[in-house]
Design an enzyme around this catalytic site. Sequence first.
Site, mmCIF file in Angstrom:
data_model
loop_
_atom_site.group_PDB
_atom_site.id
_atom_site.type_symbol
_atom_site.label_atom_id
_atom_site.label_comp_id
_atom_site.label_asym_id
_atom_site.label_seq_id
_atom_site.Cartn_x
_atom_site.Cartn_y
_atom_site.Cartn_z
ATOM 1 N N GLY A 95 0.890 -1.160 0.000
ATOM 2 C CA GLY A 95 0.000 0.000 0.000
ATOM 3 C C GLY A 95 0.924 1.203 0.000
ATOM 4 O O GLY A 95 2.014 1.128 0.570
ATOM 5 N N ALA B 29 7.358 2.882 -7.057
ATOM 6 C CA ALA B 29 8.492 3.759 -7.403
ATOM 7 C C ALA B 29 8.420 5.063 -6.610
ATOM 8 O O ALA B 29 9.391 5.462 -5.944
ATOM 9 C CB ALA B 29 8.497 4.048 -8.903
ATOM 10 N N ASP C 299 6.638 5.779 -3.934
ATOM 11 C CA ASP C 299 6.658 5.555 -2.474
ATOM 12 C C ASP C 299 8.096 5.340 -1.992
ATOM 13 O O ASP C 299 8.491 5.836 -0.933
ATOM 14 C CB ASP C 299 5.848 4.301 -2.104
ATOM 15 C CG ASP C 299 4.515 4.249 -2.822
ATOM 16 O OD1 ASP C 299 3.965 5.321 -3.116
ATOM 17 O OD2 ASP C 299 4.043 3.126 -3.104
HETATM 18 P P1 ADP Z 1 4.925 7.330 -9.279
HETATM 19 O O1 ADP Z 1 5.337 5.926 -8.952
HETATM 20 O O2 ADP Z 1 4.353 8.045 -8.096
HETATM 21 O O3 ADP Z 1 4.111 7.458 -10.546
HETATM 22 P P2 ADP Z 1 7.217 8.342 -10.759
HETATM 23 O O4 ADP Z 1 6.826 7.522 -11.955
HETATM 24 O O5 ADP Z 1 7.395 9.788 -10.985
HETATM 25 O O6 ADP Z 1 6.253 8.163 -9.509
HETATM 26 O O7 ADP Z 1 8.541 7.714 -10.194
HETATM 27 C C1 ADP Z 1 9.015 8.027 -8.919
HETATM 28 C C2 ADP Z 1 10.523 7.985 -8.941
HETATM 29 O O8 ADP Z 1 10.952 6.694 -9.379
HETATM 30 C C3 ADP Z 1 11.126 8.973 -9.890
HETATM 31 O O9 ADP Z 1 11.340 10.226 -9.264
HETATM 32 C C4 ADP Z 1 12.429 8.293 -10.261
HETATM 33 O O10 ADP Z 1 13.406 8.585 -9.276
HETATM 34 C C5 ADP Z 1 12.089 6.814 -10.172
HETATM 35 N N1 ADP Z 1 11.796 6.247 -11.502
HETATM 36 C C6 ADP Z 1 10.604 5.977 -12.035
HETATM 37 N N2 ADP Z 1 10.726 5.434 -13.279
HETATM 38 C C7 ADP Z 1 12.061 5.338 -13.515
HETATM 39 C C8 ADP Z 1 12.874 4.833 -14.604
HETATM 40 N N3 ADP Z 1 12.359 4.318 -15.721
HETATM 41 N N4 ADP Z 1 14.205 4.910 -14.466
HETATM 42 C C9 ADP Z 1 14.789 5.407 -13.345
HETATM 43 N N5 ADP Z 1 14.083 5.879 -12.304
HETATM 44 C C10 ADP Z 1 12.741 5.860 -12.376
#
Ligand code: ADP
Length: 304
Positions: free
Chosen positions: A28, A252, A254
Amino acid sequence: MKRIVIFGECMVELRSQQADTMAKSFAGDTYNTAVYIKRCLPAFSVSYLTAIGADFLSDELLLTMGEHEINTDLVFRSTSQNLGLYMIRNDNQGERTFAYWRAQSAATQTINLLADTEFECDWFYFSGISLAILDDEQRHKLFALVEKLKASGCKIAFDPNYRARLWDSQEEAQFWTDKGYGVSDLAFPGADDHLMLFGHTNADDIFSYLADKNIDEVVMKNGAIGVHILRQHEQCIVPVERVTNVVDTTAAGDAFNAGYMAARLAGKKPVESASYGAKVAATVITYPGAIISKDAFESHIPSL
Ligand code: ADP
C-alpha cells in the site's frame, strides 16, 4: 529516538505469476514508504497508523510489520471489517494493471478507531490515498489531529497520490488534496497526479499552483525525466539515471519518498537526498512487487 508516524492502508497484494498462480504479499502506498524509510533509517522509530481486521490475513500482516521493524502501537483492529486486497498484473514493460477489493476495508475506519488515542511524533506522513479512503467526518478529524501535531512541533509530509476511482468526484479530490498541501512542510507531487487532478503539464504549473500553500520543501517527481525541488524560493532539477531493465514500477514513488525523507532526516541536502531517493526507487523497480527483499535492498543501497 526520533519518531515518524505514517498513516494509511496496507492491503494484501496478489501478483500474477502464471495464468493460475499468484504470489501473496502486503503493500500500500504509505506502507511501502514506511518499510523503506525504516530500512534507510534503522535508528528511527517508524509507526504505521492504520486499522486491520480480525481475519487471519490481518494477523499475518501484523507479523510482517514486526519483521520489517515497523511499530504496531498505532495499528487498530476492527471486529467487523477485513483487510483490503488488490491484484496486480505486469506487462513486459513493467506497466501494471490493478483490480481492488478495498471499499469496505478495516483501514477505512482508522480515524474512528483511533478515537481519542493520543500520540506524539517528529514527523507525520500521509497521502491522497490515506485521505481518499476516509469518509468526510474522519477527514475533518484527521486534519484536526494534524493541526494538533503541528502545534506540538511535529512536521508534516504529504504525497497527493491521486487515484480517481477512490474519490466521488475530481472536485472532491482537489478540495482534500489542497487541504493536505495546506498543512505540509514537505510535499511530493507527482507529474502524472497533477496532470490528471489539476491539468498541470509542467513543473512551473505545479510550483505556481502550490505557491500560496506555504510548503517549506516541494519535491516533484517525474519518472525517469528527473526531480524538481523548490525550497526557499530556489528551484533545482536533479537528473535521474534511467533504468532500462524495469521489472515492476509498483511503489516507485513511495520508495523515492522514503529515500528522500530518510536522507533529509539523516542531515543530507535536498539534491543529495533526491539522488538517494532516486536510487532507492530505481532499485525497487528492478524487482517484482512493491516491497523487495532486504538482501536485494541492502546490496544496492548504501547506508546513510
Ligand atoms: P509514481 O510511482 O508516483 O508514478 P514516478 O513515476 O514519478 O512516480 O517515479 C518516482 C521515482 O521513481 C522517480 O522520481 C524516479 O526517481 C524513479 N523512476 C521511475 N521510473 C524510472 C525509470 N524508468 N528509471 C529510473 N528511475 C525511475
